[in-house]
Write a protein that holds these residues in place. Structure first.
Motif: not given
Ligand SMILES: [Zn+2]
Length: 222
Positions: A90-92, A97-99, A107-109, A193-197
Motif C-alpha cells: 500500500t506504500q512503496g 512517509s517512507h522518505a 514498505i507497507d503491506l 490496519p497495515h504492517l510497516d516492514y
Molecule cells: Zn509505513
C-alpha cells in the motif's frame, strides 16, 4: 627404602611400573587433546547441542566464525512477513512517509480479503505477522510513529514490524524465521490496519536501511 614396607606396601619394581603407567596415560591424554583443533571444536559443539538451546546458539556463532559465509546467509531476512499470497503493497519503499529511505525506508503491506485486487481492513485486521529472519526480539509498546513495534535483530540484520495490534512474543525472546511474532493493527501514526516492514543491514559497522523488495518480500517464508 622409600617403597618398602610402608603403605601401600609396593615393592620398588611395582612402584616404578605404576609411575610409568601414570606418566604414560597423562602423555596419551595430552596428545588426544592437542591432536586436531577441528575435532575438538566439533566435540565442544556436540556437548553444547546436548545441553540445550541457548548454549547451542553460542556454539553455532562459534562455528560461524570458522566457516564464514554459510551462517551469514542463514541470518539474512527472506520472505513475506504476512506469508499470504493476497498481500498488497500500500506504500512503496522510499516514497511518502517512507522518505528519505536511509531514515524511514520501509514498505507497507496489507491483505486483499475480498479478492478485488485492493487491500481491505476486513482482510487485514489481526492477521499474523511472521519474523523473516532469526534473531532476538525487542518490543516497544505505544511508540510514535511506529505504535506497537518489534525489532528482530541478529549480528548482521534487523527487521522492524510497526503498527501492530498485539505482540505474540516477549522482549528478549529468540525467534526463528517464519515464527509468528504479532498481529496486524493500526497503532501509532497509521490511518488503517497495515504492517510497516523495514530491514536494516550492518555495513562497515553501521546499520544501513535496505529495500525489503530485495529480500523476497513477496515470496513465501521458508
Ligand atoms: Zn509505513
Amino acid at each position: 627404602m622409600m617403597f618398602d614396607g610402608g603403605w601401600p606396601n609396593l615393592s620398588r619394581g611395582r612402584a616404578i611400573v605404576l609411575i610409568l603407567a601414570v606418566v604414560g596415560l597423562g602423555w596419551l591424554l595430552l596428545r588426544v587433546n592437542h591432536a586436531n583443533p577441528s575435532q575438538i571444536s566439533l566435540w565442544n559443539g556436540m556437548l553444547a547441542n546436548a545441553s540445550g538451546g541457548a548454549v547451542e546458539a553460542n556454539a553455532l556463532k562459534g562455528f560461524a566464525v570458522q566457516t564464514g559465509q554459510g551462517m551469514r546467509g542463514d541470518l539474512m531476512p527472506h520472505g513475506n512477513p504476512l506469508n499470504a499470497p493476497n498481500t498488497v503493497m500500500t506504500q512503496g519503499y522510499g516514497v511518502g512517509s517512507h522518505a528519505p529511505a536511509n531514515v524511514w525506508g520501509a514498505i507497507d503491506l496489507a491483505l486483499d480479503g475480498d479478492s478485488d485486487g485492493q487491500a481491505d481492513p476486513g482482510g487485514t485486521w489481526n492477521r499474523p505477522v511472521h519474523a523473516t529472519n532469526p534473531g532476538v526480539v525487542t518490543l516497544t509498546s505505544g511508540s510514535w510513529p511506529a505504535g506497537n513495534h518489534i525489532w528482530v535483530a541478529n549480528d548482521q540484520y534487523k527487521t522492524g514490524y510497526a503498527h501492530l495490534q498485539e505482540f505474540a512474543v516477549s522482549d528478549g525472546q529468540q525467534v526463528e524465521r517464519g515464527q509468528v511474532i504479532g498481529y496486524i493493527g493500526s497503532t501509532g501514526q497509521s490511518t488503517g490496519p497495515h504492517l510497516d516492514y523495514q530491514i536494516w543491514h550492518v555495513q562497515d559497522g553501521r546499520w544501513v536501511n535496505v529495500n525489503p523488495l530485495d529480500f523476497g518480500a513477496f515470496e513465501a517464508i521458508q
